[in-house]
Write an enzyme that holds these catalytic residues in place. Sequence first.
Site, PDB file in Angstrom:
ATOM      1  N   GLU A  89      -5.771  -5.331  10.436  1.00 38.24           N
ATOM      2  CA  GLU A  89      -4.786  -4.282  10.713  1.00 38.24           C
ATOM      3  C   GLU A  89      -5.137  -3.586  12.026  1.00 38.24           C
ATOM      4  O   GLU A  89      -5.975  -2.669  12.029  1.00 38.24           O
ATOM      5  CB  GLU A  89      -4.797  -3.245   9.586  1.00 38.24           C
ATOM      6  N   HIS A 108      -9.599   1.060   4.954  1.00 33.55           N
ATOM      7  CA  HIS A 108      -8.306   1.281   5.614  1.00 33.55           C
ATOM      8  C   HIS A 108      -8.513   2.254   6.779  1.00 33.55           C
ATOM      9  O   HIS A 108      -9.332   3.167   6.684  1.00 33.55           O
ATOM     10  CB  HIS A 108      -7.285   1.833   4.616  1.00 33.55           C
ATOM     11  N   ASN A 133       0.858  -1.180   0.000  1.00 28.61           N
ATOM     12  CA  ASN A 133       0.000   0.000   0.000  1.00 28.61           C
ATOM     13  C   ASN A 133       0.897   1.234   0.000  1.00 28.61           C
ATOM     14  O   ASN A 133       1.500   1.566   1.020  1.00 28.61           O
ATOM     15  CB  ASN A 133      -0.898  -0.031   1.252  1.00 28.61           C
TER      16      ASN A 133
HETATM   17  P1  PGA Z   1       2.736   0.304   7.729  1.00 26.95           P
HETATM   18  O1  PGA Z   1       1.314   0.543   7.036  1.00 26.95           O
HETATM   19  O2  PGA Z   1       3.234  -1.024   7.230  1.00 26.95           O
HETATM   20  O3  PGA Z   1       3.566   1.448   7.289  1.00 26.95           O
HETATM   21  O4  PGA Z   1       2.470   0.284   9.217  1.00 26.95           O
HETATM   22  C1  PGA Z   1       0.398  -0.515   6.955  1.00 26.95           C
HETATM   23  C2  PGA Z   1      -0.900  -0.026   6.388  1.00 26.95           C
HETATM   24  O5  PGA Z   1      -1.285   1.126   6.654  1.00 26.95           O
HETATM   25  O6  PGA Z   1      -1.574  -0.753   5.652  1.00 26.95           O
END
Ligand code: PGA
Length: 255
Positions: free
Chosen positions: A167, A97, A13
């Site tokens: 997440e 998200h 992402n």
């Molecule tokens: P990060 O982001 O790996 O930088 O923590 C993950 C995400 O927001 O999907």
Amino acid sequence: MNKAKRNFILVGNWKMHPDTREEAKALFAPILKAAKAAQETTVVIAPPAPFIHDLTGKEPVHISAQDVSEHAEGAFTGSVSARELKSAGAEYTIVGHSERRAAGDTDAIVAKKVAEALRAGLRVIVCIGESERDAHAQYLRSIREQIVGILSAVDKKLARWITIAYEPVWVIGKSYDTSLKPADIHEMVIYIRKVAAEVLGKNAGLKVPVLYGGSVDFEHAKTMLADSAADGLLIGRQSLDPKAFSSIIEYADSL
Ligand code: PGA
């Protein structure tokens, strides 16, 4: 005896990076190379929307949008519809998200976005996650509510196009050492599949791929892929580092 080969899904992402089409293409090239060398690993890149068209059609990397409108069309200035994204070449879209939820997406809006994207023929990576962990495991209830709210609104025939990304909001964008341990992720993956099975039926629910995301770097990615039962990873910052992201692809493919 040989262990069964695992087929992982790795999603990068890119959020609101990089600034230009040229930089996006330069970032993409080494990732494409690593994806081509991989045999069993599905690689998905979610670039900023204006770069989607530049990066599509480069097999085997799949392109995802980072968000989609809950509306099919109309007077919604600034929004991009699922059919428009599909026409630009996107095969997937991320929905829900935490950074979109912080900007106003409720579970009800996320559910509408998922349904709209599926109707348009996009695969959906739907993000769920608790904002904090409490000692009484209330967070499990919030995870359950998110899954039930979203999956209940989905046309069951299209459920196979859904991937769930777990997440935990309190982990995203933090120090890599705050990332969850494989055992914690394992427990959550099992729980998510169980709740998905309650809504979609055992057959479909237990097959929903579940990814983990939140402060994953190469070192943590290794143990998470090997020991967590997750079907893959959703990676933010480290997907903007082609060397690190390529190493993760290579490692996932070796398992
Ligand atoms: P990060 O982001 O790996 O930088 O923590 C993950 C995400 O927001 O999907």
